[in-house]
Write a protein that holds these residues in place. Structure first.
Motif, mmCIF file in Angstrom:
data_model
loop_
_atom_site.group_PDB
_atom_site.id
_atom_site.type_symbol
_atom_site.label_atom_id
_atom_site.label_comp_id
_atom_site.label_asym_id
_atom_site.label_seq_id
_atom_site.Cartn_x
_atom_site.Cartn_y
_atom_site.Cartn_z
ATOM 1 N N PRO A 179 0.809 -1.228 0.000
ATOM 2 C CA PRO A 179 0.000 0.000 0.000
ATOM 3 C C PRO A 179 0.838 1.272 0.000
ATOM 4 N N ASP A 180 1.987 1.241 0.660
ATOM 5 C CA ASP A 180 2.844 2.434 0.687
ATOM 6 C C ASP A 180 3.344 2.774 -0.710
ATOM 7 N N ALA A 181 3.799 1.754 -1.448
ATOM 8 C CA ALA A 181 4.325 1.995 -2.786
ATOM 9 C C ALA A 181 3.221 2.434 -3.752
ATOM 10 N N LEU A 182 2.049 1.807 -3.644
ATOM 11 C CA LEU A 182 0.934 2.190 -4.505
ATOM 12 C C LEU A 182 0.497 3.633 -4.236
ATOM 13 N N GLN A 183 0.414 3.998 -2.955
ATOM 14 C CA GLN A 183 0.002 5.358 -2.617
ATOM 15 C C GLN A 183 0.995 6.388 -3.133
ATOM 16 N N LYS A 184 2.284 6.063 -3.011
ATOM 17 C CA LYS A 184 3.289 7.018 -3.476
ATOM 18 C C LYS A 184 3.269 7.145 -4.994
ATOM 19 N N ALA A 185 3.017 6.037 -5.683
ATOM 20 C CA ALA A 185 2.920 6.101 -7.139
ATOM 21 C C ALA A 185 1.781 7.020 -7.564
ATOM 22 N N ILE A 186 0.647 6.935 -6.840
ATOM 23 C CA ILE A 186 -0.501 7.814 -7.139
ATOM 24 C C ILE A 186 -0.157 9.261 -6.814
ATOM 25 N N ASP A 187 0.416 9.477 -5.642
ATOM 26 C CA ASP A 187 0.718 10.841 -5.200
ATOM 27 C C ASP A 187 1.733 11.546 -6.099
ATOM 28 N N THR A 188 2.613 10.780 -6.736
ATOM 29 C CA THR A 188 3.676 11.379 -7.555
ATOM 30 C C THR A 188 3.426 11.216 -9.051
ATOM 31 N N ASP A 189 2.197 10.823 -9.405
ATOM 32 C CA ASP A 189 1.866 10.578 -10.818
ATOM 33 C C ASP A 189 2.841 9.594 -11.465
ATOM 34 N N GLY A 190 3.248 8.591 -10.714
ATOM 35 C CA GLY A 190 4.133 7.566 -11.252
ATOM 36 C C GLY A 190 5.612 7.891 -11.215
ATOM 37 N N GLN A 191 5.959 9.101 -10.753
ATOM 38 C CA GLN A 191 7.375 9.492 -10.735
ATOM 39 C C GLN A 191 8.190 8.578 -9.822
ATOM 40 N N SER A 192 7.582 8.111 -8.725
ATOM 41 C CA SER A 192 8.311 7.238 -7.808
ATOM 42 C C SER A 192 8.717 5.934 -8.498
ATOM 43 N N LEU A 193 7.875 5.438 -9.407
ATOM 44 C CA LEU A 193 8.193 4.207 -10.121
ATOM 45 C C LEU A 193 9.317 4.426 -11.133
ATOM 46 N N VAL A 194 9.316 5.589 -11.758
ATOM 47 C CA VAL A 194 10.404 5.929 -12.682
ATOM 48 C C VAL A 194 11.724 6.041 -11.910
ATOM 49 N N ASP A 195 11.672 6.747 -10.780
ATOM 50 C CA ASP A 195 12.877 6.881 -9.954
ATOM 51 C C ASP A 195 13.345 5.511 -9.456
ATOM 52 N N GLY A 196 12.379 4.663 -9.091
ATOM 53 C CA GLY A 196 12.722 3.328 -8.620
ATOM 54 C C GLY A 196 13.398 2.501 -9.697
ATOM 55 N N LEU A 197 12.878 2.585 -10.926
ATOM 56 C CA LEU A 197 13.492 1.860 -12.041
ATOM 57 C C LEU A 197 14.909 2.367 -12.281
ATOM 58 N N GLU A 198 15.093 3.663 -12.145
ATOM 59 C CA GLU A 198 16.439 4.237 -12.316
ATOM 60 C C GLU A 198 17.388 3.697 -11.243
ATOM 61 N N ASN A 199 16.902 3.603 -10.009
ATOM 62 C CA ASN A 199 17.722 3.048 -8.930
ATOM 63 C C ASN A 199 18.057 1.583 -9.197
ATOM 64 N N LEU A 200 17.064 0.844 -9.706
ATOM 65 C CA LEU A 200 17.266 -0.569 -10.006
ATOM 66 C C LEU A 200 18.335 -0.753 -11.079
ATOM 67 N N VAL A 201 18.224 0.015 -12.144
ATOM 68 C CA VAL A 201 19.203 -0.075 -13.229
ATOM 69 C C VAL A 201 20.593 0.306 -12.735
ATOM 70 N N ARG A 202 20.661 1.338 -11.922
ATOM 71 C CA ARG A 202 21.957 1.769 -11.359
ATOM 72 C C ARG A 202 22.630 0.639 -10.591
ATOM 73 N N ASP A 203 21.866 -0.081 -9.769
ATOM 74 C CA ASP A 203 22.451 -1.157 -8.967
ATOM 75 C C ASP A 203 22.874 -2.336 -9.825
ATOM 76 N N ILE A 204 22.086 -2.660 -10.837
ATOM 77 C CA ILE A 204 22.455 -3.774 -11.722
ATOM 78 C C ILE A 204 23.721 -3.420 -12.500
ATOM 79 N N GLU A 205 23.814 -2.176 -12.958
ATOM 80 C CA GLU A 205 25.022 -1.733 -13.672
ATOM 81 C C GLU A 205 26.241 -1.764 -12.760
ATOM 82 N N ALA A 206 26.075 -1.287 -11.506
ATOM 83 C CA ALA A 206 27.193 -1.218 -10.569
ATOM 84 C C ALA A 206 27.713 -2.596 -10.204
ATOM 85 N N ASN A 207 26.817 -3.605 -10.208
ATOM 86 C CA ASN A 207 27.203 -4.961 -9.812
ATOM 87 C C ASN A 207 27.350 -5.901 -11.001
ATOM 88 N N LYS A 208 27.516 -5.320 -12.201
ATOM 89 C CA LYS A 208 27.799 -6.086 -13.411
ATOM 90 C C LYS A 208 26.798 -7.207 -13.649
#
Length: 603
Positions: A179-208
């Motif tokens: 519920p916390d993640a869903l609420q934040k996605a609504i409150d930020t018009d999906g920006q939190s999910l975009v930021d989250g995907l960016e964080n995910l990609v960053r970690d995968i790149e950093a750890n090869k």
């Protein structure tokens, strides 16, 4: 009205523009993620990622045998489980049918910080998901706890990996049931999910291509600038280490210098994160000439470096340097974790050689008797160790990523899933936390040393058993005769204090002091007096079992540092003029924290 309509059209236009920008960003990030996943080393030994098939076969056979021999118990468990599951479903269905979207507070819910949001207890959907997860978890745990036909080590491993599955499938780990993640996605018009995907990609790149959440803002700290800043000079360097002599803060110092050997699994600046919790600064302020070893971060060229090299080119050289610089015949020594284990072998070796260069020794969270391997039992069986041996034979080193991942999954909710939820689903940046930054600044381990440590010390328990062969001698912890002090920590999951005590009690020393600090492997040691946070237990008699020692121990408020310093003071001689780095004739090679500590394993 026209003005209101214009505003509405403007808002819709802004929202559409933001949505299109986010979609474009997600497309770009998706391409990056595919490329990053392609970097994963597909030749890595699968045995390092999970237990061997033999464990699954034994667990499956034990479960099948129980079904055949005791079907009544199994049926009883099944009936109880389905009864509760159906009750949970009916309760939710009735609430939804009645249009009730807020149910009475569920006071019986376990106190689990993952489910802190009130919706987990009052909203029909999330309450149903949470209660069903709890029922599933309890059913799995009960089945594993009652499983018969496995020995103690096999059972502990089955329970550990079952817990990993339970933690993985927690509803908080998934967007549709958080519920916390869903609420934040609504409150930020999906920006939190975009930021989250960016964080995910960053970690995968950093750890090869591998995935492990970043725990701390990698740009918030720089060793030597805002952490690891205690004043000192590098006075010696060889292929194994740099020796740092710290600048005095008092006009006079105790005659006998102190040499600290930190673990080479991590970097030494855990003892010098911030001025207010720096053990290094505090020791210097008490009037000691302090030398600290900073170990090299090895690459594949160190494949044949073993424990004998750490002792000969590390311990013995550091002691020699400290003696020459100060003009003293003896030093006091400290070993932390694996460095304490190796210090014990060094002391036994010196005893065999009749060398009295070390006057007293202190051990921080140090294991020397591995007859009980604690939570690491799951990783110290042949399937894992065989895989590690194959890996280091091929690569020359045990990559730091494996150690980081292993340590993290011992506390998966705190160090894997919790950070992953905050980073990837909530879109939050990792915090600026010095301890977690240090935790992520890990090191590689030389292949030969890894094999010796795992096979001979952990599995073979040679130091506490028949003896460990090193540099022409067979040594044992019973050979240690000098004054010793050991500090264990109450909630340590890496080196449990009872296991530390068990090995320490077998030392041949007549002069033994054991201290048990509150908290864990790091916080229990890095516990400055100024914070008055964690207390400690003292019992002057190191006799009997750990439980017997604790029964006779007295609790004291505050840090154990002053107690230890009193112990050290009595073994450090008279006061002499303070010693400045460089005045002895040893060339100054650079400022603390030196160069070896800056070597990174990523890039």
């Amino acid at each position: 009205m026209a003005q209101h309509a214009d505003g509405g059209d403007s808002d819709m236009g802004d929202n559409l523009e933001r949505l299109n920008a986010n979609l474009a960003k997600m497309e770009e990030l998706s391409k990056r993620m595919v490329a990053a996943l392609g970097q994963k080393d597909l030749t890595a030994d699968a045995g390092m990622s999970g237990p061997g098939q033999e464990l699954y076969v034994k667990a499956g056979s034990a479960l099948f045998n129980e079904m055949l021999t005791n079907p009544t118990k199994l049926m009883g468990h099944q009936v109880a489980y389905w009864s509760k599951a159906v009750e949970n479903f009916i309760e939710t269905q009735q609430a939804l049918a009645a249009g009730q979207f807020e149910m009475p507070e569920d006071d019986d819910a376990p106190k689990d910080k993952r489910f802190a949001n009130p919706m987990w207890r009052t909203h029909p959907y999330f309450r149903f998901v949470r209660k069903q997860y709890e029922l599933n978890s309890q059913a799995i745990e009960q089945s594993m706890a009652e499983l018969e036909g496995l020995d103690e080590k096999e059972k502990s491993r089955v329970e550990f990996f079952s817990r990993q599955i339970i933690d993985l499938f927690a509803p908080t780990n998934y967007l549709a049931t958080n519920p916390d993640a869903l609420q934040k996605a609504i409150d930020t018009d999906g920006q939190s999910l975009v930021d989250g995907l960016e964080n995910l990609v960053r970690d995968i790149e950093a750890n090869k291509g591998e995935l492990l959440p970043t725990l701390s803002d990698p740009n918030a700290f720089k060793v030597g600038q805002n952490i690891g800043t205690a004043e000192g000079k590098v006075v010696f360097r060889n292929r194994m280490m740099e020796v740092i002599q710290y600048a005095p803060k008092t006009d006079t110092v105790y005659r006998t210098p102190l040499v600290i050997f930190p673990p080479w699994i991590n970097k030494f600046y855990i003892m010098d994160l911030k001025p207010q919790n720096s053990l290094i600064r505090w020791i210097v302020e008490q009037g000691y000439t302090l030398f600290v070893v900073s170990w090299v971060n090895p690459d594949a060229s160190y494949a044949e470096v073993g424990l004998e090299d750490y002792i000969e080119e590390g311990y013995l050289e550091a002691v020699r340097v400290a003696k020459e610089i100060t003009g003293e015949k003896q030093v006091n020594a400290v070993g932390y974790c694996i460095a304490g284990t190796t210090l014990s072998a060094t002391l036994a070796l010196l005893q065999k050689r009749g060398d009295k260069s070390i006057k007293s020794a202190t051990f921080f969270t140090t294991l020397t008797d591995f007859s009980d391997q604690g939570e690491f039992t799951v990783f110290l069986q042949d399937d894992f160790v065989d895989a590690i041996e194959r890996q280091v034979t091929e690569k020359g080193i045990l990559d730091s990523f494996f150690m980081s991942k292993t340590m993290s999954f011992l506390r998966s909710n705190d160090l894997v899933y919790g950070p992953a939820v905050r980073s990837y689903m909530m879109g939050e940046a990792p915090p600026a936390f010095d301890l977690l930054y240090w935790n992520g600044d890990s090191t590689n381990l030389p292949g030969r040393m890894v094999k010796q440590y795992l096979r001979q010390l952990c599995q073979g328990n040679e130091l506490a058993g028949d003896g460990f062969k090193i540099l022409g001698e067979t040594v044992s912890i019973r050979d240690i005769k000098l004054p010793v002090c050991s500090v264990g920590t109450k909630t340590d999951h890496i080196a449990p204090w009872k296991n530390c005590y068990r090995g320490f009690s077998q030392f041949g020393s007549r002069d033994k002091t054991f201290i048990m600090s509150e908290s864990g492997h790091i916080a229990g040691i890095i516990n400055p007096p100024s914070k008055k946070k964690y207390g400690h237990f003292l019992n002057p008699k190191v006799k009997g079992t750990a439980d017997e020692w604790l029964e006779g121990a007295e609790f004291h408020e505050g840090s154990w540092w002053p107690v230890w310093e009193e112990w050290l003071q009595r073994r450090s001689g008279a006061q002499v003029s303070a010693r400045e780095p460089g005045e002895s004739g040893y060339e100054i090679l650079g400022d603390a924290p030196g160069t070896y500590v800056l070597a990174t394993t990523k890039g």
